[in-house]
Enzyme design. Structure first.
Site, PDB file in Angstrom:
ATOM      1  N   HIS A  85      21.442 -24.411  14.556  1.00 38.42           N
ATOM      2  CA  HIS A  85      20.530 -26.054  14.594  1.00 38.42           C
ATOM      3  C   HIS A  85      20.026 -26.311  14.024  1.00 38.42           C
ATOM      4  O   HIS A  85      19.160 -25.711  12.812  1.00 38.42           O
ATOM      5  CB  HIS A  85      19.374 -25.784  15.804  1.00 38.42           C
ATOM      6  CG  HIS A  85      18.902 -27.254  16.093  1.00 38.42           C
ATOM      7  ND1 HIS A  85      17.512 -26.811  16.129  1.00 38.42           N
ATOM      8  CD2 HIS A  85      19.250 -28.394  16.292  1.00 38.42           C
ATOM      9  CE1 HIS A  85      16.392 -27.671  16.056  1.00 38.42           C
ATOM     10  NE2 HIS A  85      18.152 -28.764  16.239  1.00 38.42           N
ATOM     11  N   SER A  86      20.264 -27.384  13.513  1.00 36.25           N
ATOM     12  CA  SER A  86      19.524 -28.223  11.958  1.00 36.25           C
ATOM     13  C   SER A  86      18.906 -27.559  10.595  1.00 36.25           C
ATOM     14  O   SER A  86      20.371 -27.134  10.602  1.00 36.25           O
ATOM     15  CB  SER A  86      17.645 -27.991  12.294  1.00 36.25           C
ATOM     16  OG  SER A  86      17.386 -29.114  11.823  1.00 36.25           O
ATOM     17  N   PHE A  87      18.469 -26.404  10.462  1.00 39.23           N
ATOM     18  CA  PHE A  87      18.161 -25.971   9.268  1.00 39.23           C
ATOM     19  C   PHE A  87      19.070 -23.961   9.543  1.00 39.23           C
ATOM     20  O   PHE A  87      19.916 -23.674   8.102  1.00 39.23           O
ATOM     21  CB  PHE A  87      16.440 -25.210   8.750  1.00 39.23           C
ATOM     22  CG  PHE A  87      16.592 -24.227   7.913  1.00 39.23           C
ATOM     23  CD1 PHE A  87      16.360 -25.042   6.360  1.00 39.23           C
ATOM     24  CD2 PHE A  87      16.796 -22.539   8.053  1.00 39.23           C
ATOM     25  CE1 PHE A  87      16.435 -23.374   5.556  1.00 39.23           C
ATOM     26  CE2 PHE A  87      16.424 -22.418   7.289  1.00 39.23           C
ATOM     27  CZ  PHE A  87      16.687 -22.491   5.821  1.00 39.23           C
ATOM     28  N   GLY A  89      22.280 -24.669   9.696  1.00 38.32           N
ATOM     29  CA  GLY A  89      23.148 -25.050   8.809  1.00 38.32           C
ATOM     30  C   GLY A  89      23.774 -24.172   8.102  1.00 38.32           C
ATOM     31  O   GLY A  89      24.443 -23.961   7.908  1.00 38.32           O
TER      32      GLY A  89
END
Length: 250
Positions: A85-87, A89
């Site tokens: 999720h988000s960071f 990645g």
């Protein structure tokens, strides 16, 4: 809506949290995946969440990548569906670069996709970089950190959701934002991948990553009618989506 199930031995999920979070953020999603018969692991990165007491100056994205690799290797997991999720990645791209033989599928949940050698900080405007640096200076302490943002800035607005995250968010090691990951292979390293783009509302910080996913014809991009932190705000929708991805990957 009932959750899909499979008569085969389903693959394990490893769910990787984003900035300021910990494995706790998946606690609304993980039971739904387990209910469908999957093993689920929610590692917390060093210095974050319940491991915040391990915060130190050496923690960077490579530390987080090794955290996830260790979870997979020590649990002897194979054909993993790895979700970031988000960071995170950045983290799952690093994991795929190093241990592709352990992975079955990648899922980027409204996540950052950064070119090799580019840090998260490099993607921000000069104004936003200055704002983050000022926040680090204001936080003080012996380890430079980014203080947790207000839940509203992450599109978490429902009172129950705000209460769930408010006291659990922890400072993010600043080095993890300014240090780049070097990849030896293209993003995903040939592993099938989905990009889930959260649309209600869209999260501006990942717009370039979403555009990259749209242009990459080898990846499947799916809109998700949820806000950026879908594991908090729309856990059933997210779980159903992950389970359908898993069933297609079998």
């Amino acid at each position: 809506m009932s959750l899909p199930t499979s008569s085969r031995n389903p693959p394990a999920f490893v769910l990787v949290h984003g900035a300021w979070n910990g494995g706790w953020c998946w606690s609304r999603v993980a039971p739904l995946l387990r209910q469908a018969g999957h093993a689920v692991f929610t590692p917390t990165c060093t210095g974050m969440g319940e491991r915040s007491h391990l915060l130190n100056n050496e923690i960077g994205p490579s530390t987080f990548i090794q955290d996830v690799i260790n979870q997979i290797v020590w649990e002897d997991l194979h054909e993993v569906i790895l979700v970031g999720h988000s960071f995170a990645g950045v983290i799952i791209s690093g994991v795929a670069d190093r241990i592709p033989e352990r992975l079955k599928h990648l899922v980027y949940l409204d996540a950052f996709i950064l070119e090799s050698g580019v840090s998260t900080m490099d993607t921000l405007s000069e104004e936003n970089q200055d704002r983050l640096k000022a926040a680090v200076d204001e936080a003080g302490g012996t380890v430079p950190v980014l203080p947790p943002p207000r839940p509203k800035s992450l599109n978490i607005i429902e009172p129950d959701d705000v209460a769930f995250v408010l006291d659990r968010l922890t400072p993010q090691p600043f080095r993890s934002y300014v240090e780049a990951v070097t990849l030896s292979n293209p993003h995903g390293n040939g592993i099938p991948a989905h990009y889930l783009h959260c649309t209600e509302p869209a999260f501006a910080a990942v717009a370039e990553s979403d555009a990259w996913a749209q242009e990459n014809t080898d990846w499947i991009r799916l809109p998700l009618a949820a806000s950026h932190c879908a594991m908090v705000t729309a856990p059933t929708l997210l779980a159903n989506t992950l389970l359908h991805i898993a069933s297609e990957a079998e």
